[in-house]
Every structure is written in structure tokens, then in C-alpha cells.
Design a protein around this motif. Structure first.
Motif, PDB file in Angstrom:
ATOM      1  N   PRO A 336       0.598  -1.332   0.043  1.00  0.00           N
ATOM      2  CA  PRO A 336      -0.059  -0.184   0.066  1.00  0.00           C
ATOM      3  C   PRO A 336       0.829   1.356  -0.069  1.00  0.00           C
ATOM      4  N   GLN A 337       2.188   1.051   0.531  1.00  0.00           N
ATOM      5  CA  GLN A 337       2.901   2.337   0.688  1.00  0.00           C
ATOM      6  C   GLN A 337       3.438   2.836  -0.868  1.00  0.00           C
ATOM      7  N   PHE A 338       3.392   1.806  -1.625  1.00  0.00           N
ATOM      8  CA  PHE A 338       3.683   2.225  -3.032  1.00  0.00           C
ATOM      9  C   PHE A 338       2.652   3.039  -3.692  1.00  0.00           C
ATOM     10  N   CYS A 339       1.197   2.776  -3.472  1.00  0.00           N
ATOM     11  CA  CYS A 339       0.371   3.779  -3.783  1.00  0.00           C
ATOM     12  C   CYS A 339       0.314   5.330  -3.021  1.00  0.00           C
ATOM     13  N   TRP A 366      -7.140   5.365   4.583  1.00  0.00           N
ATOM     14  CA  TRP A 366      -7.113   3.899   4.545  1.00  0.00           C
ATOM     15  C   TRP A 366      -6.477   3.318   5.862  1.00  0.00           C
ATOM     16  N   SER A 367      -5.376   4.015   6.154  1.00  0.00           N
ATOM     17  CA  SER A 367      -4.436   3.439   7.117  1.00  0.00           C
ATOM     18  C   SER A 367      -5.383   3.534   8.684  1.00  0.00           C
ATOM     19  N   GLU A 368      -6.311   4.538   8.787  1.00  0.00           N
ATOM     20  CA  GLU A 368      -6.893   4.682   9.929  1.00  0.00           C
ATOM     21  C   GLU A 368      -8.196   4.028   9.748  1.00  0.00           C
ATOM     22  N   SER A 369      -8.570   3.050   8.999  1.00  0.00           N
ATOM     23  CA  SER A 369      -9.645   2.376   8.677  1.00  0.00           C
ATOM     24  C   SER A 369      -9.585   0.833   9.117  1.00  0.00           C
ATOM     25  N   ASN A 377     -10.744  -8.661   7.332  1.00  0.00           N
ATOM     26  CA  ASN A 377     -11.524  -7.811   6.994  1.00  0.00           C
ATOM     27  C   ASN A 377     -10.200  -6.878   5.977  1.00  0.00           C
ATOM     28  N   ARG A 378      -9.231  -7.316   5.932  1.00  0.00           N
ATOM     29  CA  ARG A 378      -8.060  -6.289   5.403  1.00  0.00           C
ATOM     30  C   ARG A 378      -8.165  -6.576   3.987  1.00  0.00           C
ATOM     31  N   GLN A 379      -8.108  -5.213   3.376  1.00  0.00           N
ATOM     32  CA  GLN A 379      -8.158  -4.909   1.921  1.00  0.00           C
ATOM     33  C   GLN A 379      -6.917  -4.029   1.706  1.00  0.00           C
ATOM     34  N   THR A 380      -6.267  -4.259   0.725  1.00  0.00           N
ATOM     35  CA  THR A 380      -5.432  -3.046   0.311  1.00  0.00           C
ATOM     36  C   THR A 380      -5.614  -2.276  -0.922  1.00  0.00           C
ATOM     37  N   CYS A 381      -4.879  -1.348  -1.400  1.00  0.00           N
ATOM     38  CA  CYS A 381      -5.336  -0.593  -2.594  1.00  0.00           C
ATOM     39  C   CYS A 381      -5.466  -1.456  -3.711  1.00  0.00           C
TER      40      CYS A 381
END
Length: 879
Positions: A336-339, A366-369, A377-381
Motif C-alpha cells: 500500500p505504501q507504493f500507492c 485507509w490506514s486509519e480504517s 477484513n483487510r483490504q489493500t489498494c
């Protein structure tokens, strides 16, 4: 003898290059050269190798190890030939052929080593050393040295070039500041090394098609982006454009085009047609997360750029697709850091911003969600914006899927405008899949009104909705009640110039500069703070209540239409972008609900259809002001104090009024320009508000200026080319065309704002955006008392009785009227009709705001002959 020596030398070179190719997973100039040498030496070895082995067999005879080595050699030659001929024809060889080639090579090498070891026991070693080993070792060393020298020469070639002596670096030694972009080898990048996406299409046609319709491809050429960057350069300097270019136009940035030696701030830097090309992403090898954002990625530009139609380069890739894949998809690109390196933005201190602590964009959201937490429940970009889709592609997984390169998001209107039907369809599907929209009819607390609840929930968006450039975009609800061509109610409509109804329910962001003026043309370098930030966080739901008045003449039934609408830029931005050529912005209707409703039981409220056309025409307001159209205004109240009655309707001409009260910072410029001191009052309660010469109390620059006399307020407004508002203008700006009790509606709780409840005067203006009036004017209630032009007098009552005015007590001149209510007050005394008076001979907690007449006769409007006059005169006409 010669054939054996040649075969031995070639064999050693093959072994060395083969080991290099086997153990190195990424491509480079050295590896590419090893690959070419390996192929050439392999074919050169066939004839002398076979002849040498044949001669050896004829002289020495056969053995089990010899037969095994011959079979292994044959398999090595055949499998290697299959790989080479398939690659040269543009195909990948069968999956089994490369493992066979490597395995057969290892078996052959082991057999040869064993066979040689046995032979060395029987024959003198010196002869072997002088005849084969030393020449072969010397040849191998020479080939290795030549390969290394050649690869170093290739690596020094044009992908990274020198920086010219006059290249400007006003923001620091990093060539690309204030963007955080970097390259592995310092220097500027030849744009040709990054604009080779067509070469990728030769093998990845479907991925290329996806990317070609995405906003990544159009990140620089979209007219809103291109013009925005040019304006930013015009306002802040050519080099400041690097701040935008790191994410929007990285090819131009890395090539050194954002420099005064290349372009001029009035012209701006032209966009690169490929925007974020294939290699801009796939050459990224590192993301700097301290700080993350503003293009904080680092590229390792390939030594050898692949070009479209380059047969040799394409063949080399197909010879070793594993190495190519490892180079093009680094571990950092899966994170996610790449995005976040681009989808995370802050204004750096070098541009007048507050640095990384002010970050506010999709990655932080996103990081606060909960989606960022480890677990089911984890979903990345990538899960949302690059889902797995079927594709006939060499990089597909075992199920024949690739990550979609459409990078779907919210820019549906761009896809529509560009004619990308598939992209537009998928964009809309994605928007709808992340939201939940419903409309319900509910009982209204107001007689003769239709109650409607519109609910919107963020059920699948991994960050806020809306997100991105929400200071430019508009997301709103449009609610209309129509029957037989008559609009009985309209909220959230677009006027004839395509401007949005200021009363509409919106989700948006409003920035202001240090002078508290809204930054509405996206010049982020002057943003001081955020005063409005409306959004739906992940899993958040919001319900908006509409109480729609039903006229006595309304039909039995009408069509209720509710739409959730979005456009990526507002019309004001578009007008400036296109030099007011009349073009409009595409609107995306995310959801629409249409139903027939019965009005028969609700008729008789005696109201008229509500429509924006009931008021006079609009006109653009100066910065920091809001326009109030000409038309009738309900003035006064029978429920408040005696000085608020009687209720009457007057016609008010169109005017502009300051959105917020004048602040200390704004007032300071006036007193410095006119060489006077700031206000001081000697009573103890005034100590927190007293000025020290021309300096306001520390940390209060954004607070409403108080202790101002009526005369000083008048002089300030004249100094800025404005005037104090009339009392009826102030009240109309607060209560809207329907004369509602409070600026925000009929109920005090609707404008609840705990942020100022315990404050005497709010620490800054704009703290309670929920209290804005129908015209977008704020801080009318819950801030401070405000001067208006008029003397404080009782309203005229002669319409009740010819001698009615004689029955009321004179308030006494010269007292001037006050409007507004200080913070911390609640209840009936805080309505939009509340008024008071104060003499001009004593300072108090009184501030002010300014107004100006509408600039065109059409917007000012003509007072109807039958209309009641406002009952006062302009200040300049007082006697």
C-alpha cells in the motif's frame, strides 16, 4: 586438437554465463550481455563440440559416463535451440523446456568433470594443464573481463544524464524538490527511457489497453490537471511545478523540464502524453516513507530501454522471462505504501505549508480504517483498484488472471468525455459497489410538509468518500418534486450557468488562506487551514432530512426524484480553465431514486413552490464573499423580543456579503496601511482582546476582530472597497428566502456546534460550518455581535394603525443596530431575527463584516412598485 581446444574454451564461457543467468533473477546490461554471449557461444559450440566428441570416441572408445554425457549434451542443445528459436519468433517456449535445458546442462557438466577426473589419474596433469586448462581459463577470464567492461559501458549510457550548470534548485539539493521523487543514480533521466509503453504492448496487449484508458495514463494530459499545474507554476514559479509533477507528470519532471532554462512560468511545462507510463511504476524499487507522499518513490531506470519493434530486446526478454518479471515487479510495488507515495499529499514547508503533519489523503484515510488491520477484513489498494481479472497474458497467474491496470476510481466523467465506454461502465460499477443509498418517506414535524430521509453509507470504500481533490470536486444530493412540468421543490439543482445550488447537501472540503479567503482554484501553496471537511468515513452512514413544503395549489400526486451526483471539478474552476467559454463539467449520477408520491393529504400549507428561479439572477462573488440574490425577505419575528416585531416582507436588491466576520489578521493590514493603533479597552474583561500597538494578541490572527467601533468598521469596509451591510441585508443573508428561524433551519439542534460552546469568542472563524445560512454565509450566530449600517430603531408599525409608532419607546439615537449572537448562547434569543443596539462611544465585544452591491443591474434587481421598501437608507445618505 584445435577443435577440442576451441570446444573447451567455448564450454568454459558457456558454463560461466550459464551460472550467471541461473543465479541472477533480474535483468541488467551485464545480464543481457551474458545472455547474448551464452546463446552465441552455444551455437558456436555445436560443430566443434560434436566433432571433438566424435573424434574422442573414435580414439578412446565409449564408456557409460561418456554415453551419459553425450545424451545430456544432445538434450542441452535441443532444449536450448527450442528456447532460442521460440523467443526469436516472439513466443515463450514450453514450460518444461527451460528446466530440461538447465538439468541436462548440469548432468553434462557433472559427467564431463567425472570423466576428466578419471582421465587425469591415468595421464600426466602437466599435459592437460598446458593443452586445455590454461588456455580455457585465460579465455574465460578474457571473456569475463570483456563482458564486464562492455556492461559497464552500456550501464553508463543515456538513461541517466548530467545536470546542466544552470539547472535551478531553489528547494534543496534533491533535483526534484519539492516533489520527493528520486532516481537510484543521481541525474536527469532521458525521457525516452520511460516513454516506451508501446513496447510493453507487444507482449501485454490487454494490460496495455486497460492502462491506456486509465487516469494513470492521462495523469498529465487531463485538461484540468494540465492547466492546474500551469497555473501553479504561474503563481509560484516554474520550479514549484515539480511539486505537482512528481505524481502527475513524472517523466517531464525526471527529464528536467520543470526548470526556467526550459520553460517560462507564463507558459508552463507541457504534459507528457503517457502520464504515468509502464516504467514509471515498474522501474520503482523503493518508497521513502519518511515522509510518505508527494511522489516519494525511487526509480532504477533500466540500463537498456526496450523499444517498440526492437526484435533483439524482445527476444532477450523471452529467453529469460523470469528475470524480466522479477525486474518489472519488485516487492515494494505490491505494498500500500507504493500507492501512498502519490495518493498521499501534503504541502511542504518550502511552499508555505505545514509539512507532513498536515497530511490528509487516501493513504492516511485507509490506514486509519479497519481495512488496514490484519485479519479477514483487510483490504489493500490493489484489492479494490487493481482486482484480478481474466486476461490472455504471459504474466497471468495459474487461473489466467492479471491485476487490472484500469486503476478504477471516481473519475467516471473523464472516461465518458474520452469515449471510453468500458472504462466508464466499470468506474460506475465500482462507485456503486462501495456505497449504499436509500430514500424513505417519513412523517414531517412541520404541517403541510412532505418528509423525506435520504441515507448514504460508505460500506465498501477503503478510505473516505468522497476523497482526493475534494476542494475542486462536488458530490451532492439533488432532490426535486415535479408535476406536469412544474417544479414544486428543488434542492441541489444546477442553475443556467451550471453552478450548484449553495443550499445543496454536499460532501466537500474548503481551504482558506492566511487571510481567511477560500482557496477555490487549488493553489495549495497558499492554503492555511481547512474550514469545511465533509465526508463519509469507512463504514459511516449519514441521513439527510428534507421537509418539502406542499402548496395549497399542489396536485394530488407528484414525482419525487432523488439523485446522488458527482463531478470531479466544480463549474467555477471549469469557467476559469476554459476562459468562460460556456462549457460545462460532466456530471455522474451515481444513484437515482424516482417514485410517485401523494400530496393530497398534505396540501393547504399555503406555501409556494420552492425554486431557485423565484429569486433574481446570480453572479460570481469576489473571493471570500457570498451572493444573496434579489427578492423578497421575511424580516422580524413575533416570537422573539419586542424589537423584532412586527413581521413583514420587504424586497431586497441583490448584494454580496463576507462569508465570515473580519479577522484580526485582516484588520491588522488596515491599521498598518492607515498608520493607526489597534483597539484597546481598559476594562478587565477586555484584556484578552486588547492590541499592543499594531499587533493583535498572540495566536488570534484568525479570530473575529472585536472592540471595533462603528466608525472604524465603516472606515475598514470603505478601505477595502465595500460597505457595512444593511440590517435587512444581514437578516436575509441569515434567514434565506423562506425566512427560517436560524441560519441553518428551524431547530436549534440542527446547528449544534460543541466546538464553540465554552468559548467567549471562537478562536477562529469558520469553526461551525453546520451553521451556515442558505446562501453559504457563516458565523452569523454563535460568533460575536456585528455592526450593520442602520440606527437601532423600532420597526415601522404604521401599517397596523396610523399612530402605531407613537406607542413604542424610542431606543434613542445615536445607537447603531447589532446583529449576530456571541458563542455560548442558545435558545430563542439566538435566531436570525435577533437584534440589539449599541452606542458608538464605547468599545465592546463587537465585530463586523462587509458587503457590496451586486455589480450588474440584472443581479441587483428592480424593486417592484408594490413592494415594501426596506425602511432604511444607505449609510452615505444619512443626514
Amino acid at each position: 586438437m584445435l577443435l577440442t581446444s576451441l570446444a573447451t574454451v567455448l564450454g568454459f564461457v558457456l558454463i560461466g554465463t550459464g551460472i550467471h543467468l541461473f543465479f541472477v533473477d533480474t535483468t541488467s546490461a551485464a545480464l543481457r550481455l551474458s545472455q547474448m554471449i551464452h546463446v552465441v557461444c552455444g551455437f558456436l559450440l555445436v560443430i566443434p563440440g560434436v566433432m571433438s566428441l566424435w573424434r574422442h570416441w573414435k580414439i578412446r572408445g565409449g564408456s557409460l559416463v561418456g554415453h551419459l554425457s553425450a545424451i545430456a549434451l544432445l538434450l542441452t542443445i535441443v532444449s536450448g535451440s527450442i528456447v532460442v528459436f521460440a523467443a526469436s519468433a516472439g513466443y515463450l517456449g514450453p514450460d518444461w523446456v527451460m528446466p530440461l535445458h538447465a538439468g541436462a546442462s548440469v548432468v553434462f557438466l557433472a559427467a564431463v568433470v567425472w570423466h576428466t577426473a578419471v582421465a587425469l589419474k591415468k595421464r600426466p596433469k602437466a599435459r592437460w594443464t598446458s593443452r586445455y586448462a590454461l588456455p580455457s581459463a585465460a579465455a574465460l577470464l578474457a571473456a569475463t573481463g570483456a563482458t564486464g567492461a562492455a556492461s559497464m559501458l552500456l550501464a553508463s549510457q543515456p538513461s541517466v544524464g548530467p545536470v546542466t550548470a544552470n539547472y535551478s534548485k531553489p528547494f534543496g539539493e534533491n533535483l526534484f524538490l519539492p516533489s520527493n521523487t528520486a532516481v537510484v543514480r543521481d541525474g536527469l533521466v532521458d525521457s525516452a527511457a520511460l516513454t516506451n509503453s508501446l513496447a510493453c504492448r507487444d507482449c501485454h496487449a490487454e494490460i496495455y489497453e486497460q492502462w491506456s484508458q486509465s487516469m494513470h495514463r492521462h495523469s498529465a494530459t487531463d485538461p484540468h490537471v494540465d492547466t492546474g499545474i500551469r497555473w501553479f507554476q504561474r503563481d509560484n514559479g516554474v520550479e514549484a511545478g515539480r511539486f505537482c509533477a512528481g505524481c502527475h507528470n513524472p517523466i517531464g519532471l525526471l527529464a528536467g523540464q520543470y526548470d526556467p532554462s526550459v520553460t517560462h512560468e507564463e507558459i508552463g511545462t507541457p504534459p507528457e502524453e503517457q502520464g504515468i507510463s509502464c516504467l514509471v511504476c515498474h522501474a520503482t524499487v523503493h518508497v521513502n516513507d519518511e515522509p510518505l507522499g508527494n511522489g516519494s518513490f525511487k526509480l532504477a531506470v533500466p540500463d537498456l530501454a526496450v523499444k517498440q519493434g526492437d526484435w533483439l530486446s524482445q527476444t532477450a526478454i523471452l529467453l529469460d522471462p523470469k528475470a524480466h518479471g522479477a525486474e518489472m515487479l519488485t516487492p515494494v510495488q505490491r505494498t500500500p505504501q507504493f500507492c501512498g507515495s502519490c495518493h498521499q499529499q501534503y504541502t511542504p514547508k518550502s511552499l508555505g505549508g505545514k509539512g507532513p503533519s498536515a497530511a490528509h489523503s487516501q493513504y492516511v484515510e485507509w490506514s486509519e480504517s479497519t481495512y488496514a488491520e490484519d485479519g479477514a477484513n483487510r483490504q489493500t489498494c490493489n484489492d479494490c483498484h487493481m482486482p484480478l481479472v481474466p486476461a490472455n497474458d504471459p504474466s497471468a497467474d495459474e487461473q489466467g488472471r492479471v491485476r487490472s491496470h484500469r486503476f478504477l476510481g471516481a473519475n467516471h466523467s473523464h472516461a465518458v468525455a474520452s469515449g471510453y465506454e468500458k472504462q466508464a461502465e466499470l468506474q460506475l460499477q465500482m462507485l456503486r459497489s462501495g456505497l449504499e443509498f436509500s430514500v424513505a418517506l417519513v412523517p414531517s414535524e412541520k404541517a403541510g410538509h412532505l418528509g423525506v430521509d435520504v441515507s448514504l453509507a460508505n460500506v465498501g470504500v477503503g478510505h473516505r468518500f468522497p476523497s482526493g481533490t475534494t476542494d475542486l470536486s462536488e458530490t451532492w444530493l439533488e432532490v426535486s418534486l415535479v408535476s406536469a412540468g412544474t417544479t414544486w421543490f428543488l434542492s441541489g439543482g444546477l442553475d443556467e450557468r451550471h453552478y450548484l445550488d449553495p443550499e445543496a447537501k454536499q460532501w466537500r472540503t474548503v481551504f482558506v488562506d492566511a487571510s481567511n479567503v477560500p482557496v477555490d482554484l487549488h493553489n495549495l501553496a497558499i492554503v492555511d487551514r481547512t474550514v469545511i471537511d465533509d465526508y463519509l468515513a469507512p463504514s459511516e452512514r449519514e441521513t439527510t432530512r428534507y421537509d418539502i413544503p406542499v402548496a395549497a395549489s399542489a396536485p394530488d400526486t407528484a414525482e419525487l426524484k432523488v439523485r446522488l451526483r458527482m463531478r470531479k471539478t466544480n463549474q467555477r474552476w471549469n469557467d476559469w480553465l476554459t476562459n468562460f467559454d460556456g462549457s460545462t463539467v460532466n456530471v455522474t449520477d451515481i444513484f437515482e431514486s424516482v417514485r410517485t408520491v401523494s400530496l393530497a393529504e398534505l396540501r393547504g400549507a399555503g406555501v409556494t413552490p420552492k425554486s431557485r428561479v423565484a429569486e433574481g439572477p446570480s453572479e460570481p462573488s469576489p473571493e471570500g464573499m457570498r451572493f444573496v440574490p434579489s427578492g423578497s425577505a421575511i424580516i422580524g419575528s413575533e416570537e422573539g423580543d419586542a424589537d423584532e416585531s412586527p413581521v413583514r416582507t420587504v424586497f431586497v436588491q441583490g448584494f454580496h456579503i463576507d462569508r465570515y466576520p473580519v479577522t484580526n489578521s485582516q484588520y491588522q493590514r488596515f491599521i498598518r496601511a492607515t498608520k493607526r493603533s489597534g483597539p484597546v479597552h481598559r476594562l478587565e474583561w477586555a484584556e484578552p482582546y486588547n492590541w499592543d500597538g499594531q499587533n493583535f494578541p498572540a495566536g488570534t490572527g484568525d479570530r473575529a476582530a472585536v472592540l471595533i467601533t462603528h466608525e472604524e468598521a465603516t472606515q475598514y469596509c470603505n478601505w477595502v472597497g465595500k460597505r457595512l451591510p444593511l440590517e435587512v441585508e444581514w437578516e436575509k443573508a441569515a434567514r434565506g428566502p423562506l425566512g427560517q428561524r436560524y441560519p441553518w433551519g428551524e431547530s436549534w439542534d440542527e446547528g449544534r456546534c460543541d466546538a464553540v460552546n465554552t468559548q467567549d469568542i471562537p478562536r477562529r472563524v469558520g469553526m461551525c460550518p453546520t451553521r451556515k445560512s442558505p446562501y453559504g454565509v457563516e458565523d452569523l450566530v454563535g460568533s460575536t455581535w456585528e455592526w450593520v449600517q442602520d440606527y437601532y430603531r423600532a420597526y415601522d408599525r404604521t401599517h397596523l394603525h396610523p399612530n402605531a409608532n407613537e406607542w413604542i419607546t424610542s431606543f434613542g439615537d445615536p445607537s447603531y443596530a447589532l446583529r449576530g449572537v456571541p458563542a455560548g448562547h442558545a435558545g430563542p434569543g439566538t435566531t436570525g431575527s435577533s437584534r440589539a443596539g449599541h452606542a458608538d462611544n464605547m468599545r465592546a465585544k463587537i465585530g463586523f463584516r462587509c458587503a457590496i452591491d451586486a455589480r450588474t443591474p440584472e443581479a441587483r434587481g428592480t424593486v417592484p412598485e408594490t413592494a415594501e421598501a426596506p425602511g432604511t437608507t444607505r449609510q452615505e445618505k444619512r443626514g
